[in-house]
Design a protein around this motif. Structure first.
Motif, short mmCIF file in Angstrom:
data_model
loop_
_atom_site.label_atom_id
_atom_site.label_comp_id
_atom_site.label_asym_id
_atom_site.label_seq_id
_atom_site.Cartn_x
_atom_site.Cartn_y
_atom_site.Cartn_z
N TYR A 1 0.85 -1.19 0.00
CA TYR A 1 0.00 0.00 0.00
C TYR A 1 0.89 1.23 0.00
O TYR A 1 1.67 1.45 0.92
CB TYR A 1 -0.91 0.00 1.23
CG TYR A 1 -1.80 1.23 1.31
CD1 TYR A 1 -2.85 1.41 0.43
CD2 TYR A 1 -1.56 2.21 2.26
CE1 TYR A 1 -3.66 2.53 0.50
CE2 TYR A 1 -2.36 3.33 2.33
CZ TYR A 1 -3.41 3.48 1.45
OH TYR A 1 -4.20 4.60 1.52
N ASP B 1 0.36 4.89 0.11
CA ASP B 1 -0.64 5.91 0.36
C ASP B 1 -1.95 5.57 -0.34
O ASP B 1 -2.73 4.79 0.19
CB ASP B 1 -0.12 7.30 -0.01
CG ASP B 1 0.85 7.84 1.07
OD1 ASP B 1 1.59 8.77 0.79
OD2 ASP B 1 0.85 7.28 2.18
N GLU B 2 -2.22 6.04 -1.53
CA GLU B 2 -3.52 5.76 -2.14
C GLU B 2 -3.40 4.82 -3.33
O GLU B 2 -4.17 4.90 -4.28
CB GLU B 2 -4.19 7.07 -2.57
CG GLU B 2 -4.52 8.00 -1.41
CD GLU B 2 -5.37 7.31 -0.34
OE1 GLU B 2 -6.27 6.53 -0.69
OE2 GLU B 2 -5.13 7.55 0.85
N ALA B 3 -2.44 3.90 -3.31
CA ALA B 3 -2.31 2.92 -4.39
C ALA B 3 -2.02 1.55 -3.79
O ALA B 3 -1.32 1.44 -2.77
CB ALA B 3 -1.18 3.32 -5.34
N TRP B 4 -2.59 0.52 -4.41
CA TRP B 4 -2.41 -0.86 -3.95
C TRP B 4 -1.69 -1.67 -5.01
O TRP B 4 -1.77 -1.37 -6.21
CB TRP B 4 -3.77 -1.53 -3.69
CG TRP B 4 -4.58 -0.93 -2.60
CD1 TRP B 4 -5.57 0.01 -2.73
CD2 TRP B 4 -4.50 -1.21 -1.20
NE1 TRP B 4 -6.10 0.31 -1.52
CE2 TRP B 4 -5.47 -0.43 -0.55
CE3 TRP B 4 -3.70 -2.07 -0.44
CZ2 TRP B 4 -5.66 -0.46 0.81
CZ3 TRP B 4 -3.90 -2.11 0.92
CH2 TRP B 4 -4.87 -1.31 1.54
N LYS C 1 -2.35 -1.32 5.17
CA LYS C 1 -2.73 0.07 5.49
C LYS C 1 -2.15 0.47 6.84
O LYS C 1 -1.66 1.60 7.02
CB LYS C 1 -4.26 0.16 5.52
CG LYS C 1 -4.82 1.57 5.68
CD LYS C 1 -5.14 2.20 4.37
CE LYS C 1 -5.93 3.49 4.56
NZ LYS C 1 -6.24 4.15 3.28
N ASN D 1 1.52 1.08 6.50
CA ASN D 1 1.76 2.39 5.89
C ASN D 1 1.65 3.50 6.92
O ASN D 1 2.47 4.43 6.95
CB ASN D 1 0.74 2.60 4.76
CG ASN D 1 0.84 3.96 4.13
OD1 ASN D 1 0.27 4.93 4.61
ND2 ASN D 1 1.57 4.05 3.02
N TRP E 1 -7.90 0.99 9.83
CA TRP E 1 -8.71 1.30 8.65
C TRP E 1 -10.16 0.87 8.87
O TRP E 1 -10.45 -0.28 9.14
CB TRP E 1 -8.13 0.58 7.45
CG TRP E 1 -8.73 0.92 6.12
CD1 TRP E 1 -9.37 2.06 5.77
CD2 TRP E 1 -8.72 0.09 4.95
NE1 TRP E 1 -9.77 2.01 4.45
CE2 TRP E 1 -9.37 0.81 3.92
CE3 TRP E 1 -8.21 -1.18 4.67
CZ2 TRP E 1 -9.53 0.30 2.64
CZ3 TRP E 1 -8.36 -1.69 3.39
CH2 TRP E 1 -9.01 -0.97 2.39
#
Length: 327
Positions: free
Chosen positions: A6, A8-11, A51, A54, A89
């Motif tokens: 992960y 930040d906003e990408a998997w 998550k 991260n 999360w």
């Protein structure tokens, strides 16, 4: 065994990747060098744990260098013990209060909680969260985001509008953007809702809000038909004497081509219209949004949003680079 990364906003699914932590550091370094934006990278066996990793990478950036791999059980347990349950999360403030009442204070407490009890007392979402923290994958990577069932474009005007032509310009502009989103996900629209309203919080201004639903003659992604339908509908809701602050267009009853049953005697979107929309999108993708647009969409409208406080694009536009004066 499957592991997730992960950023930040990408998997990313790292199945079969040797040395995932080294890969994470390469990605972080490249992003920082190319954009100047520091990111956190978390690697774990489940999406929820990734998550959490991260979050730990950013929280302990000096110690971790912005990358944390908790595929190892010992590292995972350390992170779980040292993370408040509110940082997990999907756990919000209200849920944290309920979990606190059950003695669940940390992510480790949630991982050890009975999943069926959590499901009974709360929801299947919290149950899956607990299972994921314990190392059982419950959430898969989506190949693509599912198509939206509704598409909305809504903006505040830069100033109060009292004349219908200016409001029609705004609605046409918003429809242009909404139709782009519609075509981007390959959908067609059957209904449009258009609404306008005045400022709701100023005691000196008269209040008014209204909207109208328009049934289109056939499912379409043609911005010309969508704009004409929306703009014409404004005549039914506009009332003179008010100072309008906002307009909204909502595309409803969306479907994919082939998902609806054609009526033998009903109209359908002409093939020429689909080709025109393809050309429109290709030109705007190549030369920039708004290069080709409906005639009713102005270039620099007087009612546009105020953007005096908008952040500069320091990393993507040459004309907005930082300037350093040396004396």
């Amino acid at each position: 065994m499957t592991s997730f990364l992960y950023i930040d906003e990408a998997w990313a699914d790292l199945s079969g990747i040797h040395g995932p932590e080294a890969l994470g550091r390469q990605i972080r370094t490249k992003v920082l060098r190319s954009t100047g934006i520091p990111v956190g990278v978390g690697i774990a066996r489940t999406k929820t744990l990734a998550k959490l990793a991260n979050h730990t990478a950013k929280r302990l950036q000096m110690q971790t260098g912005g990358v944390v791999d908790i595929c190892d059980t010992f590292k995972r347990d350390w992170v779980l013990r040292n993370t408040d349950v509110a940082k997990v999360w999907g756990v919000g403030r209200k849920m944290k209060a309920h979990l606190d009442a059950m003695g669940i204070k940390t992510a480790m407490d949630l991982a050890k909680a009975d999943p069926w009890t959590l499901r009974k007392n709360f929801s299947v979402v919290i149950e899956k969260t607990a299972r994921e923290l314990a190392g059982t994958p419950c959430l898969e990577l989506e190949d693509a985001a599912p198509a939206k069932q509704e598409i909305c474009c809504s903006r505040m005007f830069g100033k109060r509008l009292q004349e219908l032509p200016a409001i029609k310009e705004a609605v046409a502009t918003y429809m242009m953007r909404a139709a782009e989103k519609l075509r981007a996900q390959g959908s067609l629209c059957k209904k449009v809702r258009v609404s306008i309203r005045t400022g709701m919080f100023s005691p000196e201004e008269a209040k008014y809000a209204n909207g109208v639903l328009v049934q289109l003659p056939y499912p379409t992604d043609d911005v010309r038909l969508l704009t004409r339908s929306a703009v014409d509908a404004l005549d039914r809701v506009f009332r003179p004497g008010f100072r309008y602050s906002k307009a909204e267009v909502l595309l409803m009853d969306l479907c994919q081509p082939g998902e609806y049953t054609d009526d033998l005697f009903a109209l359908s979107q002409p093939a020429d219209a689909s080709r025109v929309m393809n050309v429109l999108d290709q030109i705007n993708q190549r030369w920039g949004r708004g290069t080709l647009r409906s005639a009713s969409v102005p270039t620099n409208p007087s009612w546009g949003m105020r953007r005096e406080m908008m952040s500069q694009s320091y990393t993507t536009r040459l004309d907005q680079l930082w300037r350093v004066n040396c004396s």
